[in-house]
Design a protein around this motif. Sequence first.
Motif, short mmCIF file in Angstrom:
data_model
loop_
_atom_site.label_atom_id
_atom_site.label_comp_id
_atom_site.label_asym_id
_atom_site.label_seq_id
_atom_site.Cartn_x
_atom_site.Cartn_y
_atom_site.Cartn_z
N LYS A 50 0.86 -1.18 0.00
CA LYS A 50 0.00 0.00 0.00
C LYS A 50 0.90 1.24 0.00
CE LYS A 50 -4.29 1.75 1.69
NZ LYS A 50 -5.37 1.65 2.64
N TRP A 51 1.79 1.28 -0.98
CA TRP A 51 2.76 2.37 -1.09
C TRP A 51 2.06 3.69 -1.39
CZ3 TRP A 51 7.24 1.23 0.79
CH2 TRP A 51 7.81 -0.04 0.62
N SER A 52 2.57 4.77 -0.83
CA SER A 52 2.17 6.11 -1.22
C SER A 52 2.62 6.35 -2.65
CB SER A 52 2.84 7.17 -0.33
OG SER A 52 2.37 7.10 0.98
N LYS A 53 2.02 7.33 -3.30
CA LYS A 53 2.40 7.69 -4.66
C LYS A 53 3.91 7.95 -4.71
CE LYS A 53 1.31 10.82 -8.40
NZ LYS A 53 0.52 11.98 -8.83
N SER A 54 4.57 7.42 -5.72
CA SER A 54 6.02 7.58 -5.96
C SER A 54 6.88 6.87 -4.93
CB SER A 54 6.40 9.05 -6.04
OG SER A 54 5.69 9.70 -7.07
N GLN A 55 6.31 5.95 -4.17
CA GLN A 55 7.07 5.19 -3.18
C GLN A 55 7.09 3.72 -3.58
OE1 GLN A 55 8.83 6.66 -0.90
NE2 GLN A 55 7.95 8.66 -1.35
N PRO A 56 8.06 2.97 -3.21
CA PRO A 56 9.25 3.40 -2.48
C PRO A 56 10.22 4.13 -3.41
CG PRO A 56 9.42 1.07 -2.99
CD PRO A 56 8.08 1.52 -3.49
N ASP A 57 10.95 5.10 -2.85
CA ASP A 57 11.86 5.87 -3.69
C ASP A 57 13.32 5.83 -3.24
OD1 ASP A 57 11.72 7.42 -1.40
OD2 ASP A 57 11.16 9.27 -2.41
N ASN A 58 13.59 5.18 -2.09
CA ASN A 58 14.96 5.10 -1.58
C ASN A 58 15.64 6.46 -1.60
OD1 ASN A 58 17.17 3.79 -0.41
ND2 ASN A 58 18.09 3.36 -2.41
N PHE A 59 14.93 7.49 -1.14
CA PHE A 59 15.42 8.86 -1.15
C PHE A 59 16.79 8.94 -0.49
CE2 PHE A 59 15.78 13.17 0.55
CZ PHE A 59 15.57 13.91 -0.61
N CYS A 88 13.66 0.83 5.32
CA CYS A 88 12.70 0.29 6.29
C CYS A 88 11.32 0.91 6.05
CB CYS A 88 13.17 0.55 7.71
SG CYS A 88 14.71 -0.34 8.09
N VAL A 89 10.28 0.10 6.21
CA VAL A 89 8.93 0.52 5.85
C VAL A 89 8.15 0.97 7.08
CG1 VAL A 89 6.77 -0.23 4.78
CG2 VAL A 89 8.95 -1.09 3.91
N HIS A 90 7.52 2.13 6.95
CA HIS A 90 6.62 2.62 7.98
C HIS A 90 5.31 3.05 7.32
CE1 HIS A 90 6.96 6.96 7.08
NE2 HIS A 90 8.23 6.68 6.77
N THR A 91 4.27 3.12 8.13
CA THR A 91 3.01 3.66 7.63
C THR A 91 2.95 5.13 7.99
OG1 THR A 91 1.73 3.23 9.65
CG2 THR A 91 1.84 1.44 8.02
N TRP A 92 2.14 5.86 7.24
CA TRP A 92 1.84 7.25 7.55
C TRP A 92 0.48 7.58 6.97
CZ3 TRP A 92 6.20 10.32 4.54
CH2 TRP A 92 6.15 10.02 3.19
N ASN A 93 -0.08 8.68 7.41
CA ASN A 93 -1.41 9.06 6.99
C ASN A 93 -1.31 10.19 5.97
OD1 ASN A 93 -3.96 10.69 7.09
ND2 ASN A 93 -4.56 8.99 8.40
N ILE A 94 -1.81 9.93 4.76
CA ILE A 94 -1.84 10.94 3.70
C ILE A 94 -3.30 11.19 3.33
CG2 ILE A 94 -1.10 11.53 1.36
CD1 ILE A 94 1.25 11.27 3.30
N ASP A 95 -3.77 12.39 3.58
CA ASP A 95 -5.16 12.75 3.26
C ASP A 95 -6.17 11.77 3.83
OD1 ASP A 95 -4.28 15.02 1.82
OD2 ASP A 95 -3.99 13.79 0.02
N GLY A 96 -5.94 11.32 5.08
CA GLY A 96 -6.88 10.44 5.75
C GLY A 96 -6.76 8.98 5.39
N VAL A 97 -5.75 8.62 4.62
CA VAL A 97 -5.57 7.23 4.18
C VAL A 97 -4.20 6.74 4.66
CG1 VAL A 97 -5.41 5.68 2.20
CG2 VAL A 97 -7.00 7.62 2.15
N THR A 98 -4.18 5.59 5.33
CA THR A 98 -2.91 5.00 5.74
C THR A 98 -2.21 4.43 4.52
OG1 THR A 98 -3.82 4.42 7.90
CG2 THR A 98 -1.81 3.27 7.22
N GLN A 99 -0.96 4.85 4.33
CA GLN A 99 -0.16 4.40 3.20
C GLN A 99 1.24 4.04 3.71
OE1 GLN A 99 -0.36 7.26 -0.05
NE2 GLN A 99 -2.41 7.84 0.59
#
Length: 146
Positions: free
Chosen positions: A98-107, A113-124
């Motif tokens: 359930k990657w966020s847009k443009s992820q994973p990007d290895n910035f 390492c993978v973590h969740t976060w909330n983008i516009d009310g959706v866990t990604q």
Amino acid sequence: MRVLGFLTLVACLTLAHSAKKYYIYKIYNLNWYAAFQDCLSRNLQLATITSDEEQRSLDIVIKRVDAINDMLWTSGTDQGEKGNFFWMSTGRHFNYTKWSKSQPDNFGGIENCVHTWNIDGVTQWNDGGCDITFVKINPKPNVFSI
């Protein structure tokens, strides 16, 4: 070591009679490695998310502890081979994401390492630096059976 000034959760889990039991807690300054070790020290595993149903269940738990905007370390990593993500807790490769847009990007070439976060009310999901330490509070676990 980098410290980000927002809250993050640690979600440990155990399988009991084929049902996942999540131990969700906030604690001070754990990077991915320390979160993984902390779960092991409790005879638990850092969270794995292997289906949309599990993601929705975990989202419900996150809302119950009023942590919708917090980040959550999972056991996901590509530390063995760049771009080849697997669950460290089980050794299994991702069969659901359930990657966020443009992820994973290895910035910066350091995000393994993978973590969740909330983008516009959706866990990604996002790939983050394993050494990032999020500020955390309240070490008392909340236990939820899913």
